[in-house]
Design an enzyme around this catalytic site. Structure first.
Site, mmCIF file in Angstrom:
data_model
loop_
_atom_site.group_PDB
_atom_site.id
_atom_site.type_symbol
_atom_site.label_atom_id
_atom_site.label_comp_id
_atom_site.label_asym_id
_atom_site.label_seq_id
_atom_site.Cartn_x
_atom_site.Cartn_y
_atom_site.Cartn_z
ATOM 1 N N LYS A 121 -2.619 -6.573 -2.368
ATOM 2 C CA LYS A 121 -3.173 -6.380 -3.580
ATOM 3 C C LYS A 121 -3.700 -7.888 -4.167
ATOM 4 O O LYS A 121 -2.954 -8.794 -4.544
ATOM 5 C CB LYS A 121 -2.149 -6.018 -4.729
ATOM 6 N N ASN A 156 2.335 -1.212 -14.454
ATOM 7 C CA ASN A 156 3.817 -1.885 -14.385
ATOM 8 C C ASN A 156 4.417 -2.004 -15.814
ATOM 9 O O ASN A 156 5.217 -1.312 -16.250
ATOM 10 C CB ASN A 156 3.502 -3.508 -13.931
#
Lengths: 67, 268
Positions: free
Chosen positions: B105, B214
């Site tokens: 990522k 998240n």
């Protein structure tokens, strides 16, 4: 000799990356760790062969919680 | 049709197939047990981790990896905290060595107040990592041109932000996201900004392929419940997208039949 270890000036007797990791008490079998010397990754298989030199910049990283 | 056979289409990134369209970060959970239960409730199959300097004085760090490996998740390391292409490339290479994965990522941050991407550095890092054989999933602005460039370069997905990282502000520019989806032929993953389940549902209803989040889970009062809500939001949004919503119209249209209404005599 004097090296930079994770950004800190450090004195070490270690001759190789592997010895340095042992000296700092790292669990070499634990996963999720990697080492770079002078901005080049040193593969785990090379840890015992990769010799350290005065002034080397060593980074030891671990995978940790992140988003 | 048996109701139980209605399942959403699977997600494919770089020839790898996922049942879940939710990718979850492992940061800022109150404790490892809550993290594990939340990840399980979310239904995710891929979890992000960060790469940081090892604590060389103290080996008592929480070994997040053992928990995640136990859960069988695919690990997606990130380059969070990198401000230059050079830092991001080295971090990615160290992640590959540490975790034995070439998936990354890719984040190259522009400044610490907004955490918006530094696009020129991002493009540079992506190019280098692609040449090195990485599967690159770049976190980027909701900018169709940048996303097109990243996709053309060979990135396995593009990950435009819904809103700034950790802001929980939801999907601030749905129109750009739709344009991005139309302009690229790789999966579009909304990364950052999702604050609650309806935000995730909106992203999927818009046709986005997946959501990466998240804080929305880890910072909820009850992370496990929120993770479950996210799973349902993702599923609801995706199914609604696949079902194809009704057209919007400005004026009413009666849903009951307009014929056969009873007659009533109106006296003056």
């Amino acid at each position: 000799m004097d090296i930079k270890l994770n950004g800190n000036s450090t004195q070490t007797n270690a001759q190789t990356v592997k010895e340095l990791l042992k000296e700092t008490g790292q669990d070499l079998e634990a996963g999720g760790m990697a080492v770079a010397v002078n901005e080049s990754v040193v593969a785990k298989e090379q840890w015992s062969a990769r010799r350290l030199e005065e002034g080397d910049r060593v980074e030891v990283i671990r995978a940790t919680q992140g988003g | 049709m048996d109701i139980n056979t209605i399942i959403m289409e699977k997600l494919t990134i770089a020839e790898e197939t996922f049942e879940s369209r939710l990718i979850v970060g492992s940061a800022r959970f109150p404790d490892p047990d809550t993290m594990c239960r939340a990840l399980e409730a979310s239904g995710t199959e891929m979890v992000t981790v960060a790469i940081r300097r090892a604590n060389l004085e103290n080996n008592g760090q929480i070994d997040v990896l053992s928990y995640l490996q136990e859960g069988g998740y695919k690990l997606l390391p990130n380059t969070a905290g990198c401000y230059t292409a050079k830092e991001a490339v080295l971090t990615a290479k160290m992640a590959r060595e540490a975790l034995d994965t070439n998936w990354i990522k890719l984040e190259v941050i522009g400044d610490e107040d907004t955490l918006f991407p530094d696009v020129p550095e991002l493009l540079k890092a992506a190019e280098e990592l692609l040449l090195e054989g990485f599967v690159v999933l770049p976190y980027t602005n909701d900018d169709p041109i940048t996303c097109k460039k990243l996709a053309r370069m060979g990135c396995a997905a593009v990950m435009p932000l819904g809103a700034p990282i950790g802001s929980g502000m939801g999907i601030r520019n749905p129109y750009n996201l739709r344009i991005i989806k139309e302009q690229v032929d790789v999966p579009v993953i909304v990364d950052a900004g999702v604050g609650t389940a309806s935000d995730a549902a909106i992203a999927l209803e818009l046709g986005m392929d997946a959501v990466l989040l998240n804080s929305a889970v880890s910072q909820a009062k009850h992370p496990v419940e929120m993770a479950e809500a996210m799973r349902k939001g993702i599923e609801a949004g995706r199914l609604a997208y696949e079902a194809g919503r009704m057209p919007r119209r400005l004026y009413a249209k009666a849903s009951s039949p307009e014929e056969g209404l009873i007659d009533v005599q109106h006296n003056e």
